[in-house]
Design an enzyme around this catalytic site. Structure first.
Site, PDB file in Angstrom:
ATOM      1  N   TYR A 109       0.855  -1.020  -0.036  1.00 18.01           N
ATOM      2  CA  TYR A 109       0.075  -0.103   0.008  1.00 18.01           C
ATOM      3  C   TYR A 109       0.881   1.220  -0.087  1.00 18.01           C
ATOM      4  O   TYR A 109       1.934   1.153   0.835  1.00 18.01           O
ATOM      5  CB  TYR A 109      -0.910  -0.030   1.174  1.00 18.01           C
ATOM      6  CG  TYR A 109      -1.645   1.321   1.336  1.00 18.01           C
ATOM      7  CD1 TYR A 109      -2.979   1.433   0.883  1.00 18.01           C
ATOM      8  CD2 TYR A 109      -1.160   2.523   1.876  1.00 18.01           C
ATOM      9  CE1 TYR A 109      -3.565   2.472   0.848  1.00 18.01           C
ATOM     10  CE2 TYR A 109      -1.871   3.742   1.971  1.00 18.01           C
ATOM     11  CZ  TYR A 109      -3.168   3.770   1.502  1.00 18.01           C
ATOM     12  OH  TYR A 109      -3.863   4.815   1.495  1.00 18.01           O
ATOM     13  N   GLU A 197      -3.811   7.372  -3.695  1.00 21.40           N
ATOM     14  CA  GLU A 197      -3.854   6.036  -3.239  1.00 21.40           C
ATOM     15  C   GLU A 197      -3.580   5.122  -4.101  1.00 21.40           C
ATOM     16  O   GLU A 197      -4.292   4.880  -5.056  1.00 21.40           O
ATOM     17  CB  GLU A 197      -5.216   5.813  -2.301  1.00 21.40           C
ATOM     18  CG  GLU A 197      -5.164   4.724  -1.343  1.00 21.40           C
ATOM     19  CD  GLU A 197      -6.425   4.644  -0.570  1.00 21.40           C
ATOM     20  OE1 GLU A 197      -7.354   4.632  -1.339  1.00 21.40           O
ATOM     21  OE2 GLU A 197      -6.248   4.609   0.662  1.00 21.40           O
TER      22      GLU A 197
END
Ligand code: ADP
Ligand code: MG
Length: 391
Positions: A109, A197
């Protein structure tokens, strides 16, 4: 403003961020053609909606032929996709993305956010990619790394390497990651983004670090500087009432209650929502018509409130400072004439030209319930829909 994954990948690609090749399509045939154009044995077909969680919801599929791409596109297009982020009604899929398939070794991530606490942009990284980062942060906070970026220095090499080590990247991947993170930060700054993101950022089986998903949000106040980004707006993904409100430069947020609120000033608008709740009902919206609103703007605001058929009564709470009460009254009268007002209207006004404002409302023949002060007005509007809190 949010954009789609395929758009975010285009924007990021221009900044040198590694993203897979792909093509968007709006019909099953175009999806098949996109598969053929990629010219690879496998591709991934992905629903394009402004929400995550598509993978788990069946909105992402690995396909091995043009026919399979066509069939899956046909299954998605024009229908709602329900993910844990869309709410039960889901989002209609108007477009899909056909992308080259990656062989995934690891899912990580990576995010960039405006970090108010650190007064900077912060890089957020985790070895737990592909899952909800909020869940990772709640259950295993030690697995989420945050690295504030000094606005003067930018992302320093040592910071990128520190994160790369923490993500257990090896050899060439460390340099790749550092370049990727630097390009991502540049994209963030230069587009006035508020969020990027990458979930997942993947290490492929052959050892490359690339972005497999991408979400970008932009600061609306910066959009005037980026016409090419403003063009990426997809109105089908936005609340029609909020789009209409933005045309008139109204600060409007649609909520779930049934008391339409028209207020000037964000603070007063928040306080009005609070007092409606305290009086036993729920506000249908947040609306700040702003200080310098003219009658046309007020009328537009009023129309937007009344277009919501859940709204059972309207509460107008105005403190006339820069905004004059007579201007407000003119706007309300104009709008009430345009739309047939057939629900209770409670008005509480105070301040500049209040008497003239009250007179205009009185002369208009519109049925207005007057509130003496904020609490009184809130009570009256809630009583008007028969939902008053017992006290
Ligand atoms: P969402 O976050 O909405 O579920 P993602 O783009 O993250 O959508 O895709 C979900 C999962 O599908 C990813 O975690 C990854 O495992 C897989 N995936 C997505 N794109 C590709 C791709 N191009 N190649 C291989 N797998 C992919
Ligand atoms: Mg994702």
């Amino acid at each position: 403003m949010n954009i789609h994954e395929f758009q975010a990948k285009q924007v990021l690609g221009r900044f040198g961020v590694p993203v897979p090749k792909g093509q968007a399509a709006t019909t099953p045939d175009a999806a098949a053609a996109a598969f053929t154009a990629l010219g690879q044995p496998k591709a991934v077909v992905k629903a394009q909606i402004h929400a995550g969680g598509r993978g788990k919801a069946g909105g992402v599929k690995l396909v091995s032929s043009a026919q399979e791409a066509r069939d899956f596109a046909a299954r998605l297009l024009g229908k709602p996709l329900v993910t844990h982020q869309t709410g039960p009604q889901g989002r209609i899929v108007n477009r899909i993305y056909v992308e080259e398939a990656s062989q995934i070794a690891r899912e990580l991530y990576l995010g960039l956010v405006v970090d108010r606490k650190a007064a900077s942009v912060s890089l957020i990284a985790s070895s737990e990619g592909g899952m909800e980062i909020e869940e990772v942060a709640a259950n295993t906070p030690e697995k989420v790394l945050t690295e504030p970026i000094d606005p003067l220095i930018g992302l320093a090499g040592f910071q990128a390497r520190k994160i790369a080590f923490a993500l257990e990247l090896k050899d060439k991947q460390i340099g790749q990651f550092a370049n990727l993170a630097a390009a991502l930060y540049k994209a963030f700054l230069e587009t006035d983004a508020s969020l990027i993101e990458i979930n997942p950022l993947v290490v492929t089986a052959d050892g490359r670090v690339i972005c497999l998903d991408a979400k970008m949000s932009f600061d609306d106040n910066g959009l005037f500087r980026h016409p090419e980004i403003r063009e990426l707006r997809d109105p089908t993904e936005e609340d029609p009432a909020e789009i209409e409100a933005s045309k008139y430069d109204l600060n409007y947020v649609h909520l779930d209650g049934n008391i339409g609120c028209m207020v000037n000033g964000a603070g007063l608008a928040m306080a009005t929502m609070d007092i409606v709740k305290l009086s036993g009902a729920e506000p249908a919206n947040f609306l700040d018509v702003g200080g310098g609103a003219n009658a046309e703007k007020v009328a537009a605001a009023f129309r937007i409130l009344l277009a919501d058929d859940r709204v059972k009564a309207v509460l107008i709470n105005i403190f006339g400072g820069i905004m004059r009460c007579d201007v407000l009254a003119e706007g309300v009268v104009e709008a009430a004439r345009q739309v047939k007002l057939n629900i209770p209207l409670v008005v509480r006004m105070e301040g500049t030209n209040v008497d003239r404002g009250k007179q205009i409302l009185k002369d208009s023949g519109i049925k207005v319930i007057t509130g003496n002060d904020m609490a009184d007005a809130a009570r009256r509007v809630v009583d008007a829909i028969g939902q008053g809190a017992s006290r």
